[in-house]
Design a protein around this motif. Sequence first.
Motif, short mmCIF file in Angstrom:
data_model
loop_
_atom_site.label_atom_id
_atom_site.label_comp_id
_atom_site.label_asym_id
_atom_site.label_seq_id
_atom_site.Cartn_x
_atom_site.Cartn_y
_atom_site.Cartn_z
N CYS A 21 0.89 -1.16 0.00
CA CYS A 21 0.00 0.00 0.00
C CYS A 21 0.92 1.21 0.00
N LEU A 22 1.23 1.71 -1.19
CA LEU A 22 2.28 2.71 -1.35
C LEU A 22 1.74 3.97 -2.04
N GLY A 23 2.31 5.11 -1.71
CA GLY A 23 1.95 6.35 -2.39
C GLY A 23 0.46 6.62 -2.32
N GLY A 24 -0.18 6.60 -3.49
CA GLY A 24 -1.62 6.84 -3.55
C GLY A 24 -2.43 5.85 -2.74
N GLY A 25 -1.90 4.66 -2.53
CA GLY A 25 -2.59 3.68 -1.69
C GLY A 25 -2.74 4.19 -0.27
N VAL A 26 -1.69 4.87 0.24
CA VAL A 26 -1.78 5.46 1.57
C VAL A 26 -2.81 6.59 1.59
N GLY A 27 -2.90 7.34 0.48
CA GLY A 27 -3.93 8.36 0.39
C GLY A 27 -5.33 7.80 0.52
N PHE A 44 2.81 -0.48 4.41
CA PHE A 44 2.35 0.86 4.05
C PHE A 44 3.55 1.81 3.99
N GLY A 45 3.59 2.66 2.98
CA GLY A 45 4.69 3.61 2.92
C GLY A 45 4.54 4.61 1.81
N LEU A 46 5.37 5.65 1.87
CA LEU A 46 5.37 6.72 0.87
C LEU A 46 6.77 6.82 0.27
N PRO A 47 6.99 6.21 -0.90
CA PRO A 47 8.29 6.33 -1.57
C PRO A 47 8.37 7.60 -2.43
N GLU A 48 7.65 8.65 -2.02
CA GLU A 48 7.51 9.84 -2.86
C GLU A 48 8.85 10.49 -3.19
N LEU A 49 9.72 10.63 -2.21
CA LEU A 49 11.00 11.29 -2.47
C LEU A 49 11.84 10.51 -3.48
N PRO A 109 1.81 8.24 14.27
CA PRO A 109 2.12 9.50 14.97
C PRO A 109 3.02 10.41 14.13
N GLN A 110 3.04 11.67 14.49
CA GLN A 110 3.69 12.71 13.69
C GLN A 110 5.17 12.44 13.41
N HIS A 111 5.94 12.10 14.43
CA HIS A 111 7.37 11.92 14.21
C HIS A 111 7.66 10.66 13.41
N LEU A 112 6.86 9.62 13.59
CA LEU A 112 7.03 8.43 12.77
C LEU A 112 6.68 8.74 11.32
N MET A 113 5.64 9.53 11.11
CA MET A 113 5.29 9.94 9.74
C MET A 113 6.47 10.63 9.07
N ARG A 114 7.13 11.52 9.81
CA ARG A 114 8.23 12.27 9.23
C ARG A 114 9.41 11.38 8.84
N ILE A 115 9.81 10.48 9.73
CA ILE A 115 10.96 9.64 9.40
C ILE A 115 10.62 8.68 8.28
N LEU A 116 9.39 8.19 8.24
CA LEU A 116 8.97 7.33 7.13
C LEU A 116 9.00 8.09 5.81
N PHE A 117 8.57 9.35 5.84
CA PHE A 117 8.55 10.15 4.62
C PHE A 117 9.98 10.46 4.15
N TYR A 118 10.83 10.86 5.09
CA TYR A 118 12.20 11.21 4.72
C TYR A 118 12.99 10.02 4.20
N THR A 119 12.71 8.83 4.72
CA THR A 119 13.50 7.64 4.36
C THR A 119 12.82 6.77 3.31
N SER A 120 11.58 7.08 2.94
CA SER A 120 10.77 6.22 2.07
C SER A 120 10.59 4.84 2.69
N ALA A 141 0.70 13.09 0.19
CA ALA A 141 0.09 12.02 0.98
C ALA A 141 0.68 11.88 2.37
N ALA A 142 1.58 12.81 2.78
CA ALA A 142 1.95 12.85 4.19
C ALA A 142 0.72 13.19 5.03
N THR A 143 -0.18 13.97 4.43
CA THR A 143 -1.46 14.27 5.07
C THR A 143 -2.16 13.00 5.51
N HIS A 144 -2.13 11.98 4.66
CA HIS A 144 -2.87 10.76 4.92
C HIS A 144 -2.08 9.78 5.78
N LEU A 145 -0.75 9.75 5.59
CA LEU A 145 0.08 8.92 6.46
C LEU A 145 -0.02 9.39 7.90
#
Length: 253
Positions: free
Chosen positions: A105-111, A127-132, A148-159, A139-143
């Motif tokens: 469930c990646l990218g748009g799937g998380v949305g 589940f993840g966002l390989p956007e970078l 939680p907020q800090h987990l969302m950030r590290i997941l987004f930064y690291t894909s 889709a960080a909005t949806h993740l």
Amino acid sequence: MGISTARPEPGIAVVTVDYPPVNALPAQGWYDLAEAVRAAGADPSVNCVVLAAAGRGFNAGVDIKELQRTPGHRALLDVNQGCAAAFSAVYDCQVPVVAAVQGFCLGGGVGLAGNADAVVAADDAVFGLPELDRGALGAATHLARLVPQHLMRILFYTSGTVTAQELHRHGSVWRVVPRDRLAATALEAAGEIAAKDGTLLRLAKAALNGIDPVDVRRSYRFEQGFTYEATLAGAGDRHRDAFVSRRTGKERP
């Protein structure tokens, strides 16, 4: 192939995405999905919608090959608007939406899953966002609705990705089951919801959306502006071209 709607039980509509091999949707696919979800929610005989997918994964996001083979920015504009329409259709659906997620469930799937009212997942779901890595943002909005907020950030930064079991511990995945039980469990969950009074369900959905602390539509569209900026800066196409080159002849997302 495409988007289909079934009525397997009274009060329940199942909208299924089927875009082999990995359910990476072209621009029109996102619009078709939005239309199907809106139509199902507008049906007075439907009290709950199940959003499901055929194949080994729930959703691999947008069809990047479509973006890169289309000259200019028209395809990017279309797919971004299509994603926004599909995510909003799930969120604004007049009745609750249960997402049934298997595999990736990646990218748009998380949305989609992040905007659903409930998520049921197979035990192999991630589940993840390989956007970078794809030259985009969004889709960080949806993740942020799933972790939680800090987990969302590290997941987004690291894909990076999180498993269905991890999300269950966070409370954002309702149930985790073996894959062969996913469809039945999603219908069972939807059945519990659909048994309620339809008028009250629709009022409850509107009320719960009304007290959300974040306007998901505006938040996501704000994120998408940075995807356009990345493209104009050259970073978007550079990463998408690299992705297409790596994936030529491969099926896995």
